[in-house]
Design a protein around this motif. Sequence first.
Motif, mmCIF file in Angstrom:
data_model
loop_
_atom_site.group_PDB
_atom_site.id
_atom_site.type_symbol
_atom_site.label_atom_id
_atom_site.label_comp_id
_atom_site.label_asym_id
_atom_site.label_seq_id
_atom_site.Cartn_x
_atom_site.Cartn_y
_atom_site.Cartn_z
ATOM 1 N N ARG A 24 -23.645 40.016 48.686
ATOM 2 C CA ARG A 24 -22.290 40.242 48.199
ATOM 3 C C ARG A 24 -22.011 41.727 48.374
ATOM 4 O O ARG A 24 -22.909 42.553 48.289
ATOM 5 N N TYR A 25 -20.764 42.059 48.604
ATOM 6 C CA TYR A 25 -20.380 43.441 48.838
ATOM 7 C C TYR A 25 -19.403 43.898 47.768
ATOM 8 O O TYR A 25 -18.693 43.085 47.165
ATOM 9 N N THR A 26 -19.390 45.202 47.530
ATOM 10 C CA THR A 26 -18.521 45.761 46.507
ATOM 11 C C THR A 26 -18.080 47.166 46.886
ATOM 12 O O THR A 26 -18.728 47.832 47.699
ATOM 13 N N PHE A 27 -16.978 47.587 46.322
ATOM 14 C CA PHE A 27 -16.577 48.982 46.303
ATOM 15 C C PHE A 27 -15.612 49.149 45.144
ATOM 16 O O PHE A 27 -15.083 48.170 44.606
ATOM 17 N N ASN A 40 -10.225 52.290 36.521
ATOM 18 C CA ASN A 40 -11.116 51.924 37.624
ATOM 19 C C ASN A 40 -10.813 50.507 38.088
ATOM 20 O O ASN A 40 -10.481 49.632 37.294
ATOM 21 N N VAL A 41 -10.936 50.306 39.393
ATOM 22 C CA VAL A 41 -10.690 49.012 40.015
ATOM 23 C C VAL A 41 -11.928 48.657 40.834
ATOM 24 O O VAL A 41 -12.405 49.480 41.605
ATOM 25 N N SER A 42 -12.445 47.449 40.657
ATOM 26 C CA SER A 42 -13.619 47.001 41.409
ATOM 27 C C SER A 42 -13.285 45.744 42.188
ATOM 28 O O SER A 42 -12.448 44.952 41.771
ATOM 29 N N SER A 43 -13.967 45.576 43.299
ATOM 30 C CA SER A 43 -13.810 44.361 44.082
ATOM 31 C C SER A 43 -15.170 43.926 44.595
ATOM 32 O O SER A 43 -15.956 44.749 45.052
ATOM 33 N N TRP A 44 -15.434 42.636 44.485
ATOM 34 C CA TRP A 44 -16.659 42.030 44.986
ATOM 35 C C TRP A 44 -16.279 40.905 45.929
ATOM 36 O O TRP A 44 -15.248 40.269 45.748
#
Length: 155
Positions: A24-27, A40-44
């Motif tokens: 899985r990837y995130t930034f 803060n904003v996260s995405s997976w």
Amino acid sequence: VIGVVIGKTDVRGFPDRKNIGSERYTFSFTIRDSPTYFINVSSWGREEYIRSLSESFRVGDCVTIENPLLQSKEAEREEKFNPATPSCYKLLLSENHSVVKTSPCYETDTKLLSLLHLPVKDPQDYYSLGDITANGQSLDGRVLNVLAAVMSVSQ
């Protein structure tokens, strides 16, 4: 939510615990919409989605986020990897439900551009480089906030 991007991390991959053998990837990124408020904003998700989303904007761009998920943040864990924010929440982007659109700040709101240069920490919570040099031994092992300006760049 409309704001200016004031910080952004690189894309990272992690082994997916649910699907052994896949990743899985995130930034993450931080947006600001006023002098006082930023979040803060996260995405997976899949590598293609995360890389495409990350490459679609950069620090200084204005973004509109549609349909984010709102989640309480775990302060201890969250702020190890992201800037400390005044909110007790964070936004999560979902590949299936959320949309991030970019637009030039001057088209969205010229006031957003000025937010890019405001510090995110209390002005009384900084150490000067002189203080650090003079008191280095007593500050050993502590996490410090430093406010500095780049005077020149050379080879």
